[in-house]
Design an enzyme around this catalytic site. Structure first.
Site, PDB file in Angstrom:
ATOM      1  N   ASP A  83       0.823  -1.191   0.000  1.00 10.98           N
ATOM      2  CA  ASP A  83       0.000   0.000   0.000  1.00 10.98           C
ATOM      3  C   ASP A  83       0.865   1.251   0.000  1.00 10.98           C
ATOM      4  O   ASP A  83       1.751   1.413   0.831  1.00 10.98           O
ATOM      5  CB  ASP A  83      -0.887  -0.030   1.247  1.00 10.98           C
ATOM      6  CG  ASP A  83      -1.856   1.124   1.255  1.00 10.98           C
ATOM      7  OD1 ASP A  83      -2.420   1.400   0.196  1.00 10.98           O
ATOM      8  OD2 ASP A  83      -2.027   1.751   2.302  1.00 10.98           O
ATOM      9  N   THR A 128      -3.300   6.702  -3.071  1.00 13.66           N
ATOM     10  CA  THR A 128      -2.013   7.305  -2.703  1.00 13.66           C
ATOM     11  C   THR A 128      -0.971   7.154  -3.795  1.00 13.66           C
ATOM     12  O   THR A 128      -0.306   8.116  -4.168  1.00 13.66           O
ATOM     13  CB  THR A 128      -1.436   6.614  -1.454  1.00 13.66           C
ATOM     14  OG1 THR A 128      -2.494   6.131  -0.681  1.00 13.66           O
ATOM     15  CG2 THR A 128      -0.597   7.557  -0.677  1.00 13.66           C
ATOM     16  N   THR A 129      -0.822   5.926  -4.282  1.00 14.12           N
ATOM     17  CA  THR A 129       0.209   5.693  -5.288  1.00 14.12           C
ATOM     18  C   THR A 129      -0.092   6.496  -6.542  1.00 14.12           C
ATOM     19  O   THR A 129       0.785   7.153  -7.102  1.00 14.12           O
ATOM     20  CB  THR A 129       0.288   4.197  -5.642  1.00 14.12           C
ATOM     21  OG1 THR A 129       0.272   3.458  -4.428  1.00 14.12           O
ATOM     22  CG2 THR A 129       1.533   3.880  -6.414  1.00 14.12           C
ATOM     23  N   ASP A 160      -9.097   0.018   4.485  1.00 13.75           N
ATOM     24  CA  ASP A 160      -9.255   0.586   3.154  1.00 13.75           C
ATOM     25  C   ASP A 160     -10.437  -0.037   2.423  1.00 13.75           C
ATOM     26  O   ASP A 160     -11.172   0.650   1.716  1.00 13.75           O
ATOM     27  CB  ASP A 160      -7.977   0.399   2.334  1.00 13.75           C
ATOM     28  CG  ASP A 160      -6.840   1.259   2.876  1.00 13.75           C
ATOM     29  OD1 ASP A 160      -7.129   2.163   3.685  1.00 13.75           O
ATOM     30  OD2 ASP A 160      -5.682   1.024   2.490  1.00 13.75           O
TER      31      ASP A 160
HETATM   32  N1  LIG Z   1      -7.836  -6.161 -11.449  1.00 14.51           N
HETATM   33  C1  LIG Z   1      -7.337  -5.036 -11.949  1.00 14.51           C
HETATM   34  N2  LIG Z   1      -6.989  -4.933 -13.227  1.00 14.51           N
HETATM   35  C2  LIG Z   1      -6.506  -3.795 -13.715  1.00 14.51           C
HETATM   36  N3  LIG Z   1      -6.311  -2.682 -13.011  1.00 14.51           N
HETATM   37  C3  LIG Z   1      -6.624  -2.704 -11.734  1.00 14.51           C
HETATM   38  C4  LIG Z   1      -7.154  -3.874 -11.125  1.00 14.51           C
HETATM   39  N4  LIG Z   1      -7.369  -3.599  -9.821  1.00 14.51           N
HETATM   40  C5  LIG Z   1      -7.001  -2.309  -9.629  1.00 14.51           C
HETATM   41  N5  LIG Z   1      -6.548  -1.761 -10.769  1.00 14.51           N
HETATM   42  C6  LIG Z   1      -6.079  -0.382 -10.928  1.00 14.51           C
HETATM   43  O1  LIG Z   1      -5.017  -0.133 -10.042  1.00 14.51           O
HETATM   44  C7  LIG Z   1      -5.012   1.235  -9.651  1.00 14.51           C
HETATM   45  C8  LIG Z   1      -4.937   1.354  -8.179  1.00 14.51           C
HETATM   46  O2  LIG Z   1      -3.782   0.748  -7.705  1.00 14.51           O
HETATM   47  P1  LIG Z   1      -3.340   0.890  -6.196  1.00 14.51           P
HETATM   48  O3  LIG Z   1      -2.144   0.040  -6.026  1.00 14.51           O
HETATM   49  O4  LIG Z   1      -4.485   0.630  -5.332  1.00 14.51           O
HETATM   50  O5  LIG Z   1      -2.869   2.391  -6.082  1.00 14.51           O
HETATM   51  P2  LIG Z   1      -3.488   3.607  -5.301  1.00 14.51           P
HETATM   52  O6  LIG Z   1      -2.663   3.735  -4.087  1.00 14.51           O
HETATM   53  O7  LIG Z   1      -3.302   4.752  -6.203  1.00 14.51           O
HETATM   54  O8  LIG Z   1      -4.902   3.322  -4.971  1.00 14.51           O
HETATM   55  C9  LIG Z   1      -6.300   1.810 -10.156  1.00 14.51           C
HETATM   56  O9  LIG Z   1      -6.013   2.596 -11.276  1.00 14.51           O
HETATM   57  C10 LIG Z   1      -7.121   0.597 -10.495  1.00 14.51           C
HETATM   58  O10 LIG Z   1      -8.043   0.856 -11.539  1.00 14.51           O
END
Ligand SMILES: Nc1ncnc2c1ncn2[C@@H]1O[C@H](COP(=O)(O)OP(=O)(O)O)[C@@H](O)[C@H]1O
Ligand SMILES: [Mg+2]
Lengths: 531, 564
Positions: free
Chosen positions: A59, A92-93, A393
């Protein structure tokens, strides 16, 4: 500052340019650390401190909190992104990546001599356009288990491994559905998170009732009761030695004894009221009584209660008073003066579980509980902490969806759609400002690009495929991480929160603009240093 | 059924933790694990709790919560070492260790990549390394701790419960500058989730375990942000538990500047924090006894207090904190005795001294209690010249008349009281000869020495242990191994003082009025509006003015010499 620039405007400009370069490199640095985290295929990081403390996380927010960020620009970005997490629980990322990319894209034009002001004007226009697109692609949802599972699972799969994510998804959704009443906003505090260090992470489960981290403190007290009335209260059942206990102020030992006895009797009377009620309601029936007190219960009182077969717990969490009332019914009592049956709650079973030096009490089989407990299990502390962060979360992602009443197609679909729309839009805008819009559009692609890279696909190929496919389809198109091919996020149930995306767009463009207009940032920096 | 009257201890701040580390060390060095020994006069269960770790080993740890900043722990894992949950680190890279390999494998089976990010290994002090080695006798070695301790974890002999350590990540620990600066920041920190939820819950968990909780003792750095954090915590404790609360605000002898502040500004910040904290303490504490080895701490740090037969480096944190810990270990005997009457409680201790709202009391200490090695107490007291103890409360003198005080004496056994009748000779002519106990004799002494005063005396025959890691190098050569004075012979350098007799007092007298008056005067001179950082952290000028007015009213409690 003003006087210096009058003397030597060139120096001033040089300084600003230099500062800008520093900002951009700091942002890139942070981006490099975080980029591998993005999405469900992001790398798990195992952080080990100098003393051997372990933290395992995927995370971005947790990572930012653990990193020791010295550079002021980097820490400004980090703050923006943790603020993002505080208010929405996610994104966040993405925030870190997007700010970094906005600066990088802007830099290309800035080195060609474009003024930062023009770029930020373009960002501003692009941002409002992007928000329009956001509203256009949002998918209204009906609040039901299936829809909530989609959003929760997308979020949780970016935090923990898939098998665990699936367990937690079910747990989180059930928890929220249990405490939700009509259309009223849910209070996430009514989901208690309780941790137990044993078994494995996938043994984490939802308890439709309350689990407390303490148990009975008397050897003869029942450790398990069925068919139980539950009395929740905030009434002291302990003889409090009062401050006037000082050696100087009692003339004789008898005088002191008298005082002690009077005080003791006062407490006994309270205990007797509980016992009387228990006899009236339970004796001769199958029913039993459990007392859960926020205040203390001393050994003498425990003894009296134990003799009656009453199970009594002391020093319950303040918040559990409210939770217990919601889980079992009844009212939390502040006095026993008019104690009656209607004040009591009910639980099918109340039992104690001992684990090392810790005791747990389960209050279960409640009728229609509106407060529940997620019981987190794991073989060690770092697993438990990771799960706890993920559950927090997950719960917030679900709650955001309840508030938004809609979701956004994920997997880069939204970003690709905005990219295409902005490219159309920029041609309608006159002057150099369009370059700022173009930079913004390019920057958004950082999300699908890194999703692709983290799954082992080529970034360029992916972008070409996705943007083309998006132009051909009315529905937004995202990236299928298992094939590297375009897909419809709706089909795969990959959803993001509307609120999160909106906030990302807003905060990233503001922060990036501030960093570009570095002159002003420097000035702000100077004043905040004083005092 | 046990009848232990438990106390929960709280330590806020790095210097408070220095003191705490010594205090727990002192206590543990007097633990006896031999069932044949006579039971200790001290009931250790008052401050300690028994537990079991996940390997079913019994643990015995202080009922303690402490707070420090990120970077202050060095080698010590946050959860401590007794309950696992951390990796043993050595000089080599962590990636190759079995622990890490195992965790990595588990994770890789479940998902894709795992990247290990390790911070450089935090080196362990030699003393800590030796503690892990069962063959080495630490008492045989010389660690020069006074010269090479960086932080309190270096010389910590006691082992803490996983609940105990609470690290604040928002401010970084540094010995160069203090980042956690104002009272107001401390109040703000209290309102974060880490404190309002987690910390308060840990307090509750300790309290829930107690059958007869007496109350809390709160030891905190009073010069920086902890002043606000600790006093906000005390307010919470009163609301939630309403038990006796004994506060010990402490002042480091080292003038570490605050971030973005020069020396005068740093001094102002210390004064403002003190004034705000003292005002809050006058409302929230049952009793508070400020401690420092510096004789003045308001605007400038003063000189080091002189104790007979003791020398220490004035700004050495390791040594000065040991002196203050020794005081606490002695004075707290009042509420830690086994089988004591009920006035020997925390509430009784505070209640004796805090009449007429006089919640501030001064500390007085004799380390060692200066007694010749072959002398009887009766002669020792008879021949005493000058003050019997040294003040350890900054900006406060020892009270002489109209004093209410509590004394604790340790290390004088019954047989050192006086000679038996047949050998008594001159002693028989002294009034004190009729006294049959140490406390009785001190009572009589104090009656003669202090006009119109009232004293409570408690006595424990066991001396205070001063073995390593206590800085016994502070003791003069004229002291014997057992801590008595022997002016004619010198102790050999290799022979260490293993225990000392001590005498500690907490005094309420009109001297404390002066303490408050000087604080008020200094605080009033500070232009709070110019210290932006207070306003930035939410303290309005009016709040400050109010607090100072209240402080002045509090001072009035010490104005008139009351009737006994
Ligand atoms: N199964 C999936 N396939 C493709 N993209 C995904 C999937 N699950 C999440 N995402 C994408 O990953 C991103 C979020 O990644 P995450 O590591 O949670 O970062 P953040 O901290 O920004 O929330 C989003 O753009 C989301 O649409
Ligand atoms: Mg996320």
């Amino acid at each position: 500052m003003a006087s210096i620039s009058l003397l030597n405007p060139k120096a001033e400009f040089a300084r600003a340019a230099q500062a800008l370069a520093i900002n951009i490199s700091a942002a890139k640095g942070l981006q490099d650390v975080m980029r591998t985290n993005l999405g469900p295929k992001g790398t798990m990081k195992m952080l080990v401190s100098g003393a051997g403390d372990i933290k395992i996380t995927k995370d971005g927010n947790v990572l930012l909190h653990e990193m020791q960020i010295q550079h002021p620009t980097a820490s400004m970005i980090a703050r923006a992104s943790t603020a993002q997490d505080d208010s929405t629980g996610d994104g966040t990322t993405s925030t870190v990546l997007l700010i970094g990319e906005l600066l990088k894209q802007a830099d290309i034009f800035l080195t060609e001599g474009l003024h930062p002001r023009i770029v930020t004007e373009g960002f501003e226009k692009a941002r409002s356009k992007a928000l329009e697109v956001l509203d256009a692609v949002k998918i209204p949802i009906e609040i039901n288990k299936k829809n909530l599972i989609g959003i929760a699972n997308t979020s949780l799969r970016t935090k923990v491994h898939p098998a665990l994510a699936d367990v937690l998804t079910e747990v989180c959704v059930d928890a929220i559905l249990a405490i939700r009443k009509d259309d009223k906003p849910v209070d996430l505090h009514m989901v208690e998170l309780m941790e137990m260090q044993h078994k494995t992470a996938t043994d984490t489960s939802l308890i439709r009732g309350i689990v407390m981290d303490h148990g009975t403190r008397h050897p003869d007290m029942p450790k398990r009761l069925e068919n139980a009335y539950v009395l929740t209260c905030n009434v002291s059942l302990e003889y409090e030695k009062s401050e006037v206990n000082s050696g100087f102020f009692y003339k004789t030992a008898e005088e002191r004894e008298k005082f002690v006895r009077a005080e003791r009797e006062f407490i006994d009377q309270r205990v007797q009221k509980i016992i009387a009620l228990k006899r009236k309601l339970c004796d001769g029936t199958e029913k039993t009584l459990v007392v859960i007190n926020q205040k203390g219960i001393d050994p003498m009182s425990l003894d009296a209660l134990a003799k009656e077969g009453i199970m009594a717990l002391r020093r319950a969490k303040r918040r559990n008073m409210e939770r217990l009332a919601l889980a079992c019914g009844g009212t939390a009592m502040n006095s026993f003066d008019d104690l009656e049956e209607s004040h009591l709650g009910y639980a099918g079973v109340v039992y104690e579980h001992v684990l090392g030096e810790n005791k747990y009490t389960f209050v279960e089989e409640c009728k229609n509980p509106q407060s529940v407990t997620i019981l987190i299990k794991g073989p060690n502390k770092h697993t438990i902490v990771q799960i706890k962060d993920a559950i927090r979360d997950g719960l917030r992602a679900i709650n955001n969806a309840l508030v938004d009443k809609c979701v956004i197609p994920g997997a880069g679909a939204f970003e690709v759609r905005v990219y295409n729309e902005l490219n159309k839009y920029k041609d309608t805008v006159k002057g150099k400002v369009r370059l700022g819009i173009q930079a913004f559009a390019e920057a958004l692609l950082v999300i699908p690009k890194n999703l692709a890279i983290n799954s082992g696909y080529d970034a360029q190929d992916t972008i070409v495929k996705l943007t083309e496919e998006d132009r051909l389809n009315p529905e937004p198109i995202g990236l299928d991480l298992s094939t590297g091919e375009p897909m419809k996020p709706v089909d795969m149930h990959v959803y993001d929160n509307y609120l999160v995306k909106k906030q990302i767009l807003n905060s990233c463009s503001v922060i990036a603009s501030n960093l570009l207009l570095v002159d002003e940032v420097m000035r702000a920096g100077m004043t905040s240093l004083k005092g | 059924m046990s009848s232990t009257r438990e106390i929960v201890t709280l330590q806020f701040g790095n210097y408070a933790n220095y003191i705490g580390a010594h205090w727990w060390n002192i206590q543990e060095s007097s633990f006896s694990y031999n069932p044949e020994d006579a039971p200790s006069e001290i009931s250790h269960d008052v401050l300690y709790r028994e537990g079991v770790n996940l390997n079913r080993q019994v643990t015995y740890t202080p009922r303690l919560l402490l707070v420090d900043l990120d970077g202050s722990l060095k080698h010590l894992p946050r959860e401590g070492e007794l309950y696992g949950n951390s990796i043993k680190r050595t000089n080599e890279s962590i990636e190759s260790t079995d622990d890490v390999k195992k965790i990595k494998e588990e994770l890789q089976n479940l998902s894709a990549d795992v990247e290990v990010v390790e911070q450089p290994h935090a080196s362990k002090h030699d003393f800590q390394k030796d503690l892990e080695d069962p063959v080495i006798d630490i008492q045989e070695k010389n660690y020069n701790l006074a010269d090479n301790v960086d932080t309190w974890t270096d010389y910590l002999y006691a082992r803490y419960h996983p609940r105990t350590v609470n690290i604040v990540n928002d401010y970084k620990h540094s010995t160069e500058k203090q980042t956690f600066d104002t009272y107001a920041c401390g109040v703000q920190l209290w309102q974060t989730e880490q404190f309002e939820d987690e910390f308060c819950d840990k307090i509750r968990q300790y309290v829930e375990e107690c059958d007869f909780l007496q109350g809390f003792q709160t030891l905190f750095d009073c010069f920086n942000g902890y002043s606000g954090l600790a006093t906000a915590c005390m307010e919470y404790l009163n609301d939630e538990y309403g038990k006796a609360n004994f506060a010990i605000p402490v002042y480091s002898p080292r003038n570490t500047p605050f971030e973005n502040a020069d020396e005068p500004m740093s001094d102002s910040i210390r004064v403002v924090n003190s004034a705000l904290a003292f005002h809050k303490l006058s409302e929230q504490a049952s009793l508070f006894v400020p401690l420092s080895t510096s004789d003045r701490v308001w605007r400038q740090l003063g000189a080091a207090r002189q104790l007979r037969s003791l020398t220490y480096q004035p700004d050495n944190l390791y040594q000065t904190s040991a002196v203050l810990a020794a005081y606490l270990d002695t004075i707290s005997l009042r509420y830690r005795l086994r089988n004591a009457p009920s006035a020997y409680s925390l509430a009784g201790f505070c209640g004796d001294l805090n009449n007429y709202g006089r919640k501030l009391a001064g500390a007085a200490f004799a380390l060692p209690f200066p007694m010749q090695h072959k002398q009887d107490l009766i002669d020792c007291l008879d021949q005493f010249e000058g003050p019997i103890f040294t003040s350890l409360t900054p900006n406060c003198n020892i009270g002489t008349d109209y004093v209410i005080q509590t004394l604790c004496v340790r290390g004088i056994t019954r047989d050192r009281l006086k000679q038996p009748l047949e050998k008594a000779k001159e002693q028989m002519r002294m009034a004190a000869y009729k006294c049959d106990s140490v406390s009785e004799m001190f009572q009589l002494y104090l009656q003669c020495a202090n006009h119109a005063s009232m004293s409570h005396v408690a006595s424990v025959s066991m001396a205070m242990p001063t073995r390593i890691p206590f800085p016994s190098e502070m003791f003069a050569e004229e002291m014997t191994k057992l801590g008595f004075l022997s002016p004619t012979t010198k102790r050999q350098p290799e022979e260490k003082v293993v225990s000392v007799p001590t005498l500690a007092a907490a005094q309420s007298s009109s001297e404390l009025g002066d303490t408050l008056e000087t604080l008020h005067r200094e605080a009033k001179r500070v232009k709070i509006a110019k210290l932006h950082r207070y306003k930035a952290a939410g303290l309005e000028e009016d709040d400050y003015v109010d607090a100072l007015e209240q402080l002045l009213l509090f001072k009035d409690n010490y104005e008139d010499n009351f009737e006994l």
